[in-house]
Design a protein around this motif. Sequence first.
Motif, PDB file in Angstrom:
ATOM      1  N   ASP A 145     -62.183  13.429   8.456  1.00  0.00           N
ATOM      2  CA  ASP A 145     -62.022  11.968   8.506  1.00  0.00           C
ATOM      3  C   ASP A 145     -62.616  11.368   9.769  1.00  0.00           C
ATOM      4  O   ASP A 145     -62.941  10.174   9.804  1.00  0.00           O
ATOM      5  CB  ASP A 145     -60.535  11.606   8.419  1.00  0.00           C
ATOM      6  CG  ASP A 145     -59.970  11.828   7.024  1.00  0.00           C
ATOM      7  OD1 ASP A 145     -60.770  12.051   6.097  1.00  0.00           O
ATOM      8  OD2 ASP A 145     -58.735  11.783   6.871  1.00  0.00           O
ATOM      9  N   VAL A 162     -65.906   9.495   9.352  1.00  0.00           N
ATOM     10  CA  VAL A 162     -66.005   8.311   8.499  1.00  0.00           C
ATOM     11  C   VAL A 162     -66.722   7.151   9.173  1.00  0.00           C
ATOM     12  O   VAL A 162     -67.598   6.515   8.573  1.00  0.00           O
ATOM     13  CB  VAL A 162     -64.608   7.904   7.989  1.00  0.00           C
ATOM     14  CG1 VAL A 162     -64.665   6.547   7.289  1.00  0.00           C
ATOM     15  CG2 VAL A 162     -64.076   8.959   7.029  1.00  0.00           C
ATOM     16  N   GLU A 179     -70.108   5.662   7.724  1.00  0.00           N
ATOM     17  CA  GLU A 179     -70.218   4.247   7.368  1.00  0.00           C
ATOM     18  C   GLU A 179     -71.467   3.631   7.984  1.00  0.00           C
ATOM     19  O   GLU A 179     -72.173   2.839   7.335  1.00  0.00           O
ATOM     20  CB  GLU A 179     -68.976   3.501   7.834  1.00  0.00           C
ATOM     21  CG  GLU A 179     -68.954   2.035   7.426  1.00  0.00           C
ATOM     22  CD  GLU A 179     -67.731   1.302   7.932  1.00  0.00           C
ATOM     23  OE1 GLU A 179     -67.543   0.141   7.526  1.00  0.00           O
ATOM     24  OE2 GLU A 179     -66.973   1.886   8.744  1.00  0.00           O
ATOM     25  N   ILE A 200     -62.160  15.671   4.266  1.00  0.00           N
ATOM     26  CA  ILE A 200     -62.185  14.209   4.165  1.00  0.00           C
ATOM     27  C   ILE A 200     -61.212  13.818   3.062  1.00  0.00           C
ATOM     28  O   ILE A 200     -61.338  14.255   1.911  1.00  0.00           O
ATOM     29  CB  ILE A 200     -63.596  13.690   3.847  1.00  0.00           C
ATOM     30  CG1 ILE A 200     -64.591  14.153   4.910  1.00  0.00           C
ATOM     31  CG2 ILE A 200     -63.601  12.169   3.775  1.00  0.00           C
ATOM     32  CD1 ILE A 200     -66.017  13.697   4.658  1.00  0.00           C
ATOM     33  N   THR A 201     -60.239  13.002   3.408  1.00  0.00           N
ATOM     34  CA  THR A 201     -59.196  12.634   2.448  1.00  0.00           C
ATOM     35  C   THR A 201     -59.742  11.665   1.403  1.00  0.00           C
ATOM     36  O   THR A 201     -60.749  10.981   1.618  1.00  0.00           O
ATOM     37  CB  THR A 201     -58.006  12.003   3.179  1.00  0.00           C
ATOM     38  OG1 THR A 201     -58.446  10.824   3.864  1.00  0.00           O
ATOM     39  CG2 THR A 201     -57.413  12.976   4.171  1.00  0.00           C
ATOM     40  N   SER A 249     -58.488   8.901   0.419  1.00  0.00           N
ATOM     41  CA  SER A 249     -58.414   7.494   0.835  1.00  0.00           C
ATOM     42  C   SER A 249     -59.642   7.092   1.636  1.00  0.00           C
ATOM     43  O   SER A 249     -60.143   5.965   1.506  1.00  0.00           O
ATOM     44  CB  SER A 249     -57.141   7.262   1.652  1.00  0.00           C
ATOM     45  OG  SER A 249     -57.143   8.071   2.821  1.00  0.00           O
ATOM     46  N   LYS A 250     -60.153   8.000   2.459  1.00  0.00           N
ATOM     47  CA  LYS A 250     -61.360   7.701   3.233  1.00  0.00           C
ATOM     48  C   LYS A 250     -62.592   7.646   2.322  1.00  0.00           C
ATOM     49  O   LYS A 250     -63.504   6.853   2.556  1.00  0.00           O
ATOM     50  CB  LYS A 250     -61.557   8.755   4.319  1.00  0.00           C
ATOM     51  CG  LYS A 250     -60.463   8.757   5.383  1.00  0.00           C
ATOM     52  CD  LYS A 250     -60.407   7.432   6.131  1.00  0.00           C
ATOM     53  CE  LYS A 250     -59.365   7.460   7.243  1.00  0.00           C
ATOM     54  NZ  LYS A 250     -59.277   6.169   7.963  1.00  0.00           N
ATOM     55  N   PHE A 294     -62.504   4.334   0.826  1.00  0.00           N
ATOM     56  CA  PHE A 294     -62.926   3.341   1.822  1.00  0.00           C
ATOM     57  C   PHE A 294     -64.451   3.264   1.904  1.00  0.00           C
ATOM     58  O   PHE A 294     -65.037   2.173   1.911  1.00  0.00           O
ATOM     59  CB  PHE A 294     -62.329   3.703   3.181  1.00  0.00           C
ATOM     60  CG  PHE A 294     -62.872   2.890   4.323  1.00  0.00           C
ATOM     61  CD1 PHE A 294     -62.401   1.603   4.569  1.00  0.00           C
ATOM     62  CD2 PHE A 294     -63.865   3.407   5.150  1.00  0.00           C
ATOM     63  CE1 PHE A 294     -62.907   0.851   5.618  1.00  0.00           C
ATOM     64  CE2 PHE A 294     -64.372   2.662   6.194  1.00  0.00           C
ATOM     65  CZ  PHE A 294     -63.890   1.377   6.438  1.00  0.00           C
TER      66      PHE A 294
END
Length: 642
Positions: free
Chosen positions: A599, A602, A606, A623-624, A626-627, A630
């Motif tokens: 994570d 990220v 991005e 890497i979860t 949720s990420k 995102f």
Amino acid sequence: MPALVNSRGEGFVFSFGTHGEVYCPPRKRSRICGLCIVGGDSSKDKKPSIDVLPDECLFEIFRRLPGGRERSTAACVSKRWLMILSSVRISASFETNFPSLKSDTMTIMDKSSSRVGCISTDLGLEGVECDGYLTRCVEGKKATDVRLAAIAVGMSTRGGLGKLSIRGSNSLRGVTNHGLSAIAHCCPSLRALSLWNLNSVGDEGLFEISRNCHSLVKLDLSECSSISNNGLASIAKSCPNLTSITIESCPRIGNDGLQAIGKFCPKLQSVTIKDCPLVGDQGVASLVSSGSKVLSKVKLQGLDITDYSVAMVGRYGNTITNLVLVGLHNVSQKGFWVMGNALGLHMLSTLTVTSCRGITDLSLEALGKGCPNLKHASIRKCCFVSDIGIVAFSKAASLLENLQLEECDRITQIDFLNAILSSNSKLKSVSLVKCMGIKDVHMESSSFSPCQSLRSLSVRSCPGFGSTSLALVGKLCPKLHNLDLSGLSGITDACLIPLLESCATGLSKVNLSGCSNLSDKIVFALVRLHGRMLELVNLDGCKKITDASLVALVDSCPLLNDLDVSRCLITDSGVAALARGVQPNLQILSLSGCSNVSDKSVPSLEKLGRKLVGLNLRHCYSITSSKIEFLTENLWECDILS
């Protein structure tokens, strides 16, 4: 309550005062099960409906509607009206005289239930324009007669449907001849039709297409078990402008259908016939010999044909430029030898032969001599081809530019590469894939002469290809631009660096995926020697590659467009270094299987993703989810695989 008796005995009328009267028919007519109010105040509440008319009357009304807008409005009323409208034939002049309409939503009655369903059909607005024609593709559950009817009616108001593809079928209410008839009636300007895996569509559907769609130029039939020679023949007779036809896995189509195509389609340019058990020598020979004079592309795969068919191809294929022969197990060496010596393939530029036992050294040499303009050749899974045959073929085909050899296990020594490069000065690309017979044997290098024309070399999954073979390649190929050594797990840094040093003009694309013994040293050498030219670097599965390689690539490769470091020892630090660097051309980045990327990367991803069009994060388990969500939400222009 007095009863009035009809004088003729036809029934009774009972009076209810001012409220009305009830008529009772004779009792012998027991099928009447209710009362009919024929008078009184309730008659004011009755609303006349056109729906009481039979289909024949509605058809006569609908075919007199003045324009496309009226047709579309009527089609929105009910499923019944839609299906009747789809049976009204539209002339080609009607399609071009009415302007397009805005998107509408059609409310239709679902047969499988009593409720009214709202199905958005857009009346053809969803059609994509391709090559100047409106195109629609329906697949799976969406492939129904109702949807085809909606497309047909809607497209008729927008100039007519040009291309239609139907893939698969709804298991409950799939496409039948009725749906195809709707397209035929409403879209006479149809030019391309593809039917895949439609067992419920038979000859009747093609009959309707042939009666109405005379502009058809492309027909693709795949896994259509109900279509026979009769349906194909009707298309051939009514569509003389047909230029391309594909028939695959259609068990009822055979020689008669192909003969009709050859006889009635003088403009035919492309033919593909695959896995049709009824197709034999008579059909193929007739198609090639009496068919189009502009036939340029022929593909024959999995057919029960013999030497006679390929001999006819060699004799009458004067205009063929692209020939693909796959899985012709009944064609012997003699057939291919005759095909080459018939000298009719003088226009052939691309030849692909796969899984044909009749391709031997002798027949391959004959093909090289009989195809003087051959530029691209691919020989795959032909177990009787050896070094001798490949060398003789390359000598005979003097204009050959691209040669692909796959699973030809009788190729045993890499020095055959020296022989073909010495005999053919025009070769630009050579590919060897899964040639298990190649042995890394020491050879004298004094007789090697460099090939100045070769620009691309691919040696993939050939386990016998080692350091000696790499040294030979380095001497033979000084002007390589593209190098693919994927799957060569035995090569090391020490044996590959001399090859990189010998490529004087600079490498632009390098694929080293699966070369598990390579380390950062090879990346440092690659960057030092070719960094300014590199556009693609694939290091997938190079388990010794670390963040240091990423830093080197960032600093010295301004043209880098595609980078794959999947399953390498890349960490968050490496991703951060990549994000800090200036990579204006980087569009595709793959980090698949990099378990040390978490994570923390990220923000860097991005930043990188704002310029990327593709980002592969599959199997990055640190890497979860949720990420990942995102990144997907914020990088909407980048295609993220997770």
